[in-house]
Design an enzyme around this catalytic site. Structure first.
Site, mmCIF file in Angstrom:
data_model
loop_
_atom_site.group_PDB
_atom_site.id
_atom_site.type_symbol
_atom_site.label_atom_id
_atom_site.label_comp_id
_atom_site.label_asym_id
_atom_site.label_seq_id
_atom_site.Cartn_x
_atom_site.Cartn_y
_atom_site.Cartn_z
ATOM 1 N N ASP A 137 -28.299 -99.607 71.881
ATOM 2 C CA ASP A 137 -28.332 -99.909 70.451
ATOM 3 C C ASP A 137 -28.397 -101.408 70.196
ATOM 4 O O ASP A 137 -27.440 -102.130 70.476
ATOM 5 C CB ASP A 137 -27.097 -99.317 69.773
ATOM 6 C CG ASP A 137 -27.130 -99.467 68.261
ATOM 7 O OD1 ASP A 137 -28.200 -99.791 67.719
ATOM 8 O OD2 ASP A 137 -26.095 -99.259 67.621
ATOM 9 N N ASP A 179 -34.519 -102.065 64.849
ATOM 10 C CA ASP A 179 -33.306 -101.441 65.375
ATOM 11 C C ASP A 179 -33.666 -100.284 66.289
ATOM 12 O O ASP A 179 -34.428 -99.398 65.918
ATOM 13 C CB ASP A 179 -32.450 -100.956 64.201
ATOM 14 C CG ASP A 179 -31.165 -100.285 64.645
ATOM 15 O OD1 ASP A 179 -30.566 -100.741 65.631
ATOM 16 O OD2 ASP A 179 -30.766 -99.287 64.013
#
Length: 543
Positions: free
Chosen positions: A208, A415
């Site tokens: 992430d 992201d």
């Protein structure tokens, strides 16, 4: 018509010089034709001619080659009789949950580590239960919407608060998290070990870029969710140590990474962390250090969270790897070795035998890109230090340029943990209108919308479809064209409901997000020292 086949059963539908356009006529009459003239043609001149032809072909392709033929069998994971379909592997309800809201809490370049990235699943939804499949998908999409909304809230609040006051390389496989009930990508790290003789624990974690603190579930766990790997046992690692309360990592560093400084209760000298995410997920436990191994490279004294109470949408993974920008992220902790550079290549397929890669370090020799890496400026937002932003200056669908109010706006978030891309309402309307115009021209009938996806089609009976591709033009001139596999999201395995895999934000002033679904088959390079983001085409389905 001649087609050029590329991986994932994609084929360019409009090779540059198959188009009925004068731009495809290359005037080779400028080349001398007589024997003596040919003899006098120097190698330098021939090279210049070749470069000119290649440049012309590239320019034509950039304008006209923005659609591709996509195999729905590949997109849906149906690679043959031996491969399960998406709906067999995870029903609709679970897929909507997997679409992503599980995170967001708030130098010499000499080494590279490459890790494998994958995506996996534990659930099985019968083919004859379409209602369960729908519920599964809706949960995943609702989860992704929750994550995207949490970004907007944190960005707005943090900006308001701010206004008021290189020796080698390492690479690990990166794969689909489908077997772990997540649509995010996962990799495996080895944690602990040491002189006690206990082997390091292999742990699968979500990768992430929107989080900083790496954490895993640990023994003794007071409230842990089910994971596939055994829980990490600090008692079995000779190199494990709790971070003390007076350490800087427990105060300013932890607050920057999680939004909350560490705490020490009851006279205990150990530092405790509490990490909360926008969807209600959380991880709480002891801030600690231990040895972590990545792709054969061993890192001592790595600061991470040893989670003793954890809940949320992390699937069956052991935790999360934080690749954000603050001091406690993996990128910052390894900056002296890897120069603050990392990159990944996200595979388009969910099959278990294929993987992409996560590379730590700036050594490009491990890349398999088919186009040069094109860079754009990495935007730093002082109010949002963990996140990576860039500027999008233009967009086109199927080669047709768009005009929209939201284009040219700064601070677009990229992201790896958000699945579906979110666009400003004006940009999304333009993308949807042009995509619909081109897709409808091929005669594909519409279908009802699904969850956050409002543009869907009935592709029953079609094994392949011609898909207009979205191209984003970035500050500095770099362009990123979404892979065909990132344009459509299969809701029904029979093709009766296949949707444009993008969604609109609620308001024009919210922060757009480029999600992982639209980053498939791209080498995405994060150079935190050079403050730049790079993009190149790459077939990420390594076997």
């Amino acid at each position: 018509m001649h087609t050029t086949h590329i991986p994932l059963s994609l084929a360019l539908s409009d090779p540059p010089c198959q188009l009925a356009s004068l731009h495809c006529q290359i005037y080779l009459s400028t080349v001398p034709h007589g024997p003596q003239q040919r003899a006098n043609l120097t190698m330098a001149a021939a090279a210049r001619l070749l470069l000119g032809v290649l440049a012309l072909l590239a320019a034509v392709q950039a304008v006209y080659g923005k659609s591709a033929v996509l195999s729905l069998r590949e997109l849906d994971g149906r690679r043959g009789a031996a491969t399960e379909t998406w709906s067999r592997r995870y029903g609709d309800a679970k897929l909507a949950e997997m679409l992503g809201e599980h995170k967001k809490a708030g130098a010499a370049r000499t080494a590279t580590t490459v890790l494998e990235l994958k995506r996996h699943s534990l659930v099985a939804i019968p083919d004859d239960d379409p209602a369960a499949h729908d519920r599964y998908l809706r949960r995943l999409l609702a989860a992704d919407e929750s994550r995207a909304n949490s970004f907007q809230l944190r960005i707005r609040n943090d900006r308001a608060a701010a206004a008021s006051t290189q020796s080698g390389s390492a690479e690990v496989p990166l794969t689909s998290g489908i077997r772990f009930q997540t649509l995010n990508y996962v990799t495996t790290i080895a944690l602990g070990g040491g002189s006690s003789g206990s082997p390091a624990a292999n742990l699968t974690v979500i990768v992430d870029t929107g989080s900083d603190l790496t954490w895993v579930q640990c023994k003794p766990c007071s409230a842990c969710y089910a994971q596939r790997d055994p829980l990490f046992d600090p008692a079995g690692s000779a190199t494990y140590a709790a971070v003390r309360c007076n350490a800087s990592a427990c105060a300013a560093s932890l607050k920057a990474a999680t939004g909350t400084p560490g705490s020490c209760g009851g006279g205990n000298e150990r530092c405790y962390y509490a990490l909360a995410y926008g969807d209600g997920s959380f991880s709480r436990g002891v801030l600690a250090t231990d040895t972590v191994a990545l792709g054969g490279a061993s890192l001592d004294g790595f600061v991470f969270g040893c989670g003793l109470s954890n809940r949320g949408l992390f699937g069956g993974t052991a935790g999360l790897m934080g690749l954000g920008r603050t001091e406690l992220s993996l990128v910052s902790q390894t900056a002296l070795r890897y120069g603050g550079v990392f990159s990944y290549c996200l595979p388009a397929t969910t099959s278990g035998d294929a993987s992409g890669s996560l590379s730590l370090g700036g050594d490009a020799s491990s890349y398999r890109n088919t186009t040069p890496v094109a860079y754009t400026r990495m935007i730093a937002d002082p109010a949002q230090p963990p996140f990576y932003f860039l500027n999008v200056t233009g967009a086109a669908v199927g080669g047709t340029a768009l005009a929209a109010q939201g284009l040219g706006a700064s601070n677009v978030l990229i992201d790896s943990g958000t699945v579906i891309t979110r666009l400003a309402p004006s940009v999304y309307r333009g993308v949807r209108a042009e995509f619909t115009r081109q897709f409808a021209a091929a005669g594909y009938p519409t279908a009802p919308g699904f969850s956050i996806l409002d543009t869907c089609y009935d592709l029953t009976g079609h094994d392949e479809v011609k898909v207009p591709l979205l191209t984003l033009r970035l500050e500095g001139g770099a362009e990123v064209t979404v892979d065909a596999a990132g344009m459509l999201f299969v809701v029904r395995k029979d093709g009766s409901q296949v949707c444009l895999a993008m969604a609109s934000l609620s308001y024009e002033d919210q922060t757009p997000i480029i999600g992982n679904y639209q980053q498939k088959n791209k080498r995405v390079v994060y150079d935190t020292v050079g403050s730049r983001l790079g993009f190149a085409d790459e077939d990420c389905n390594y076997v």
